[in-house]
Scaffold this motif. Structure first.
Motif, PDB file in Angstrom:
ATOM      1  N   UNK A 184       0.828  -1.206   0.000  1.00 36.57           N
ATOM      2  CA  UNK A 184       0.000   0.000   0.000  1.00 36.57           C
ATOM      3  C   UNK A 184       0.868   1.264   0.000  1.00 36.57           C
ATOM      4  N   UNK A 185       1.965   1.216   0.740  1.00 37.43           N
ATOM      5  CA  UNK A 185       2.882   2.363   0.755  1.00 37.43           C
ATOM      6  C   UNK A 185       3.477   2.576  -0.634  1.00 37.43           C
ATOM      7  N   UNK A 186       3.892   1.509  -1.289  1.00 39.39           N
ATOM      8  CA  UNK A 186       4.443   1.631  -2.642  1.00 39.39           C
ATOM      9  C   UNK A 186       3.410   2.187  -3.616  1.00 39.39           C
ATOM     10  N   UNK A 187       2.175   1.725  -3.489  1.00 39.70           N
ATOM     11  CA  UNK A 187       1.112   2.233  -4.358  1.00 39.70           C
ATOM     12  C   UNK A 187       0.898   3.720  -4.133  1.00 39.70           C
ATOM     13  N   UNK A 188       0.897   4.158  -2.867  1.00 43.56           N
ATOM     14  CA  UNK A 188       0.713   5.569  -2.563  1.00 43.56           C
ATOM     15  C   UNK A 188       1.877   6.403  -3.065  1.00 43.56           C
ATOM     16  N   UNK A 189       3.098   5.908  -2.912  1.00 39.72           N
ATOM     17  CA  UNK A 189       4.273   6.612  -3.425  1.00 39.72           C
ATOM     18  C   UNK A 189       4.173   6.821  -4.924  1.00 39.72           C
ATOM     19  N   UNK A 190       3.863   5.765  -5.644  1.00 39.79           N
ATOM     20  CA  UNK A 190       3.775   5.846  -7.110  1.00 39.79           C
ATOM     21  C   UNK A 190       2.661   6.808  -7.537  1.00 39.79           C
ATOM     22  N   UNK A 191       1.513   6.712  -6.887  1.00 39.63           N
ATOM     23  CA  UNK A 191       0.388   7.604  -7.216  1.00 39.63           C
ATOM     24  C   UNK A 191       0.752   9.055  -6.956  1.00 39.63           C
ATOM     25  N   UNK A 192       1.409   9.313  -5.809  1.00 39.04           N
ATOM     26  CA  UNK A 192       1.795  10.690  -5.454  1.00 39.04           C
ATOM     27  C   UNK A 192       2.806  11.249  -6.444  1.00 39.04           C
ATOM     28  N   UNK A 193       3.793  10.461  -6.814  1.00 34.16           N
ATOM     29  CA  UNK A 193       4.785  10.926  -7.794  1.00 34.16           C
ATOM     30  C   UNK A 193       4.126  11.244  -9.125  1.00 34.16           C
ATOM     31  N   UNK A 194       3.191  10.422  -9.553  1.00 32.67           N
ATOM     32  CA  UNK A 194       2.489  10.679 -10.821  1.00 32.67           C
ATOM     33  C   UNK A 194       1.688  11.970 -10.771  1.00 32.67           C
ATOM     34  N   UNK A 195       1.018  12.203  -9.656  1.00 35.34           N
ATOM     35  CA  UNK A 195       0.162  13.387  -9.530  1.00 35.34           C
ATOM     36  C   UNK A 195       0.965  14.656  -9.260  1.00 35.34           C
ATOM     37  N   UNK A 196       2.102  14.490  -8.586  1.00 40.52           N
ATOM     38  CA  UNK A 196       2.929  15.650  -8.239  1.00 40.52           C
ATOM     39  C   UNK A 196       3.642  16.222  -9.447  1.00 40.52           C
TER      40      UNK A 196
END
Length: 290
Positions: free
Chosen positions: A278-290
Motif C-alpha cells: 500500500x505504501x508503494x502504491x501511494x508513493x507511485x500515485x503521489x509521484x504521478x500526480x505531483x
C-alpha cells in the motif's frame, strides 16, 4: 527582512559546509520533496526515479534526489515526531532560502512542495486499514507551533476554539491548534482518497490513548476526538508529524500536505501487518500526480 548574518550557533553547518543535520548543499534539493518517516522508505521512493543525482545521510536523515518522468524530486526521511519535523523542515527551508556564504536570507524566495507520505491509525469506522487519507487540516496536540511568532496568522482560531470547547480539553496539556494543509496540493493529490482532519500527537502511547503499564490521565480524549465534527470535517486519523509540517510550511511560505496509509482502525480494531504494498502504491500515485 533580516539582512544581518545569522549566527553560527543558530545556523549550523558541518565540517563540509553542508547544513548540519540534513548534510545537504543547496544544489542537492529539488523543489518537489517527498517526506517519509522511516529512512528505509527513502529508497522505496527513489526506486521509481529515472535517475539519482545525490544520496546523502546523517543519522536517520537520508536524502535521495533525482528525476521522475523529467521532474526533479527529493525524497527525505524525517524520523518520527513533530520535534524531528521542526529540525528537518527548518533546514530544508534554510537550504532553499538562505545564502550559505553570507548567512543571510536570499532576496528571491524559493517555494517548495513538501508531501509527507506516512502511516497512521484511523479514528473512523469506515476508514479501513489499507486505505489512504489526505489531510485537509491537522490538529496539533503538541503545542509546538506556539513557539514561533506569526502562528496567529495561520492557525484557524475559530476551529481551534471550537475543538477546545467541545473536547473540554484539559488546561494542563499543551494548547491545541488547527491548521490547514496546502489547498493547491490537496486539490491536486487527494482525489479518490479519504479526506478529513488529522490529529497529530506528541507521542505514540499515552497521547494516542494507548496504555501498557501506565494508566491514562485523560482516557476520554480519544473517544471525544472521534466524535469531533466541524462543518462536516471529521477527524479521520492519528499520526505524529502533520501539524508542525503544515505550520512551518505556512509560516515559511511552502506548500505542504500529508497523505497516509491506514495501518489500524482504532474503532473496529482491524489491523493490516503487510502494508508495504500500500505504501508503494501511494508513493507511485503521489509521484504521478505531483
Amino acid at each position: 527582512m533580516n539582512t544581518k548574518p545569522i549566527p553560527g550557533s543558530q545556523l549550523l553547518f558541518n565540517n563540509e559546509g553542508a547544513i548540519y543535520h540534513l548534510n545537504l548543499f543547496p544544489e542537492m534539493l529539488a523543489d518537489n520533496v517527498i517526506l517519509v518517516g522511516d529512512p528505509n522508505r527513502v529508497s522505496m521512493v527513489s526506486q521509481f526515479f529515472d535517475t539519482i543525482e545525490y544520496k546523502r545521510q546523517n543519522r536517520e536523515l537520508v536524502t535521495h534526489t533525482g528525476t521522475y518522468k523529467g521532474k526533479r524530486v527529493s525524497a527525505i526521511s524525517t524520523g518520527m515526531g513533530v520535534d524531528n519535523i521542526d529540525i528537518v523542515v527548518n533546514e530544508i527551508d534554510a537550504v532553499a532560502n538562505i545564502d550559505f556564504k553570507t548567512r543571510t536570507p536570499r532576496t528571491e524566495h524559493r517555494t517548495l512542495n513538501m508531501v509527507r507520505i506516512g502511516t497512521c491509525g484511523s479514528l473512523q469506522a469506515d476508514v479501513d486499514p489499507g486505505s489512504f487519507v489526505a489531510s485537509r487540516y491537522a490538529i496539533g496536540l503538541d503545542g509546538l507551533a506556539y513557539f514561533y511568532k506569526g502562528h496567529e496568522d495561520f492557525i484557524d482560531k475559530e476551529m481551534t476554539d471550537t475543538f477546545i470547547r467541545d473536547m473540554k480539553y484539559p488546561v494542563d496539556l499543551p494548547k491545541p491548534y488547527i491548521i490547514e494543509s496546502s489547498k493547491e496540493l490537496f486539490d491536486r493529490l487527494s482525489e479518490g482518497f479519504h479526506q478529513g482532519i488529522t490529529a497529530t500527537s506528541p507521542g505514540f502511547y499515552g497521547p494516542q490513548g494507548r496504555s501498557l503499564r501506565l494508566e491514562l490521565a485523560y482516557p476520554q480524549i480519544i473517544p471525544n476526538i472521534e466524535k469531533f465534527d466541524y462543518q462536516g470535517w471529521k477527524v479521520c486519523n492519528f499520526e505524529m508529524e502533520s501539524s508542525m509540517l503544515f505550520s512551518l510550511g505556512k509560516m515559511l511560505g511552502h506548500n505542504c500536505l500529508t497523505i497516509c496509509v491506514v495501518l489500524a482502525n482504532r474503532v473496529t480494531e482491524k489491523f493490516v501487518s503487510d502494508y508495504h504494498q500500500y505504501v508503494e502504491e501511494l508513493i507511485k500515485t503521489t509521484l504521478d500526480r505531483l
